[in-house]
Design a protein around this motif. Sequence first.
Motif, PDB file in Angstrom:
ATOM      1  N   GLY A  26      65.626  41.804  53.721  1.00 26.80           N
ATOM      2  CA  GLY A  26      65.997  40.554  54.376  1.00 26.80           C
ATOM      3  C   GLY A  26      66.084  40.686  55.886  1.00 26.80           C
ATOM      4  O   GLY A  26      65.964  41.782  56.449  1.00 26.80           O
ATOM      5  N   TRP A  27      66.327  39.547  56.542  1.00 22.65           N
ATOM      6  CA  TRP A  27      66.439  39.522  58.005  1.00 22.65           C
ATOM      7  C   TRP A  27      67.634  40.374  58.443  1.00 22.65           C
ATOM      8  O   TRP A  27      68.738  40.257  57.899  1.00 22.65           O
ATOM      9  N   GLY A  28      67.400  41.233  59.430  1.00 28.42           N
ATOM     10  CA  GLY A  28      68.461  42.106  59.912  1.00 28.42           C
ATOM     11  C   GLY A  28      68.622  43.364  59.087  1.00 28.42           C
ATOM     12  O   GLY A  28      69.414  44.239  59.433  1.00 28.42           O
ATOM     13  N   GLY A  29      67.850  43.464  57.996  1.00 30.88           N
ATOM     14  CA  GLY A  29      67.945  44.630  57.134  1.00 30.88           C
ATOM     15  C   GLY A  29      66.918  45.683  57.493  1.00 30.88           C
ATOM     16  O   GLY A  29      66.330  45.684  58.576  1.00 30.88           O
ATOM     17  N   SER A  30      66.684  46.605  56.562  1.00 30.53           N
ATOM     18  CA  SER A  30      65.735  47.697  56.765  1.00 30.53           C
ATOM     19  C   SER A  30      65.492  48.355  55.418  1.00 30.53           C
ATOM     20  O   SER A  30      65.996  47.904  54.381  1.00 30.53           O
ATOM     21  N   ILE A  31      64.730  49.428  55.446  1.00 34.60           N
ATOM     22  CA  ILE A  31      64.518  50.224  54.233  1.00 34.60           C
ATOM     23  C   ILE A  31      65.848  50.593  53.594  1.00 34.60           C
ATOM     24  O   ILE A  31      65.997  50.578  52.366  1.00 34.60           O
ATOM     25  N   ASP A  32      66.838  50.913  54.431  1.00 33.66           N
ATOM     26  CA  ASP A  32      68.145  51.332  53.915  1.00 33.66           C
ATOM     27  C   ASP A  32      68.831  50.248  53.080  1.00 33.66           C
ATOM     28  O   ASP A  32      69.663  50.567  52.222  1.00 33.66           O
ATOM     29  N   SER A  33      68.508  48.989  53.331  1.00 31.74           N
ATOM     30  CA  SER A  33      69.129  47.896  52.583  1.00 31.74           C
ATOM     31  C   SER A  33      68.848  47.998  51.086  1.00 31.74           C
ATOM     32  O   SER A  33      69.622  47.506  50.267  1.00 31.74           O
ATOM     33  N   PHE A  34      67.727  48.618  50.746  1.00 37.45           N
ATOM     34  CA  PHE A  34      67.309  48.718  49.351  1.00 37.45           C
ATOM     35  C   PHE A  34      67.463  50.130  48.786  1.00 37.45           C
ATOM     36  O   PHE A  34      66.926  50.423  47.718  1.00 37.45           O
ATOM     37  N   LEU A  35      68.180  51.017  49.468  1.00 34.83           N
ATOM     38  CA  LEU A  35      68.268  52.402  49.017  1.00 34.83           C
ATOM     39  C   LEU A  35      68.759  52.554  47.569  1.00 34.83           C
ATOM     40  O   LEU A  35      68.171  53.315  46.796  1.00 34.83           O
ATOM     41  N   ALA A 234      78.975  36.193  42.904  1.00 38.95           N
ATOM     42  CA  ALA A 234      78.234  37.033  43.852  1.00 38.95           C
ATOM     43  C   ALA A 234      77.865  36.246  45.103  1.00 38.95           C
ATOM     44  O   ALA A 234      77.782  35.015  45.092  1.00 38.95           O
ATOM     45  N   SER A 235      77.589  36.992  46.178  1.00 42.88           N
ATOM     46  CA  SER A 235      77.284  36.400  47.475  1.00 42.88           C
ATOM     47  C   SER A 235      75.773  36.438  47.746  1.00 42.88           C
ATOM     48  O   SER A 235      74.964  36.578  46.826  1.00 42.88           O
ATOM     49  N   HIS A 236      75.408  36.365  49.027  1.00 46.06           N
ATOM     50  CA  HIS A 236      74.003  36.410  49.423  1.00 46.06           C
ATOM     51  C   HIS A 236      73.378  37.766  49.080  1.00 46.06           C
ATOM     52  O   HIS A 236      72.167  37.852  48.886  1.00 46.06           O
ATOM     53  N   PHE A 237      74.190  38.805  48.997  1.00 47.29           N
ATOM     54  CA  PHE A 237      73.700  40.125  48.591  1.00 47.29           C
ATOM     55  C   PHE A 237      74.048  40.353  47.126  1.00 47.29           C
ATOM     56  O   PHE A 237      74.713  41.323  46.770  1.00 47.29           O
ATOM     57  N   SER A 238      73.555  39.479  46.283  1.00 47.32           N
ATOM     58  CA  SER A 238      73.911  39.524  44.864  1.00 47.32           C
ATOM     59  C   SER A 238      73.452  40.813  44.196  1.00 47.32           C
ATOM     60  O   SER A 238      74.090  41.287  43.249  1.00 47.32           O
ATOM     61  N   TYR A 239      72.366  41.406  44.696  1.00 52.31           N
ATOM     62  CA  TYR A 239      71.857  42.629  44.071  1.00 52.31           C
ATOM     63  C   TYR A 239      72.791  43.809  44.315  1.00 52.31           C
ATOM     64  O   TYR A 239      72.771  44.791  43.554  1.00 52.31           O
ATOM     65  N   LEU A 240      73.605  43.743  45.362  1.00 48.31           N
ATOM     66  CA  LEU A 240      74.602  44.779  45.606  1.00 48.31           C
ATOM     67  C   LEU A 240      75.942  44.418  44.967  1.00 48.31           C
ATOM     68  O   LEU A 240      76.646  45.290  44.455  1.00 48.31           O
ATOM     69  N   ASP A 241      76.278  43.131  44.988  1.00 50.13           N
ATOM     70  CA  ASP A 241      77.544  42.690  44.401  1.00 50.13           C
ATOM     71  C   ASP A 241      77.595  42.950  42.895  1.00 50.13           C
ATOM     72  O   ASP A 241      78.661  43.243  42.348  1.00 50.13           O
TER      73      ASP A 241
END
Length: 258
Positions: A26-35, A234-241
């Motif tokens: 997503g915007w403002g994210g990076s590879i690390d967002s999906f680690l 869950a929030s906008h980062f539902s995959y982490l929540d």
Amino acid sequence: MDICIGGIDLHYIVEGNGKDVLLLHGWGGSIDSFLPVTKELSKNYRVTVVDFPGFGNTAPPATPWSVTEYMQLIKEFIIQTNIQGCDIVCHSFGGRVTILLASCHPDLVGKLVLVDAAGVKPKRTLKYHIKVKMFKLGKRIVNCKCCMKILGPIGKRLLAKTKSAGSKDYRALSDDMKKTFVKVVNQDLTSYLKNIKSSTLLIWGENDVDTPLYMAKIMEKEIPDAGLVVFEGASHFSYLDRFDRFMLVLNTFLGGNK
């Protein structure tokens, strides 16, 4: 590793073996967002994750981009890295790129998983439109030396207020990336949804305020072969929540292509 495409040194990683899955952050994210997702998916798939230009270890584009330029870059990346037909898992801004890519180049993609994806034009209130007009007026005033001289202390307060305006994502950007941000968020991709031929899973946070649930329901209605899963609370980062549930749903959906 990096690959040069159209003058952009695009940074990416590849983990695991098997059918290709491409992750777009997503915007403002990076590879690390999906680690966490990369770690789990790479047990059964070959997972490719990129840093979009302007984020992570990929430099910003030389000129302001719209979603179209980002999509064209990812199209060339898929071709040059020979992962045509890859499934795509995307979050937020990555959803914008995926919607346009799948609509315009259906032969390049397999299944799609859109997680709290952007792309549908948000509903705007009269209050919002007034606020935008006032912000634009304020910018014109603070850019006028004569006006600022006349206003004195009032002008300084207006300048400070103008600099603090906008979302947190917007304020964190460089001037050039701010122009890209404006182009991106004003590009409505709703009309492209009906052209998506891929089987599409929509995963959404019930309490997502950045891309509210009504956007998911529009996507589910417009995409011919789409289904929606909502994670309660869950929030906008539902995959982490709801990570464990997310991986269960994701692996079930992608399982037919292993």
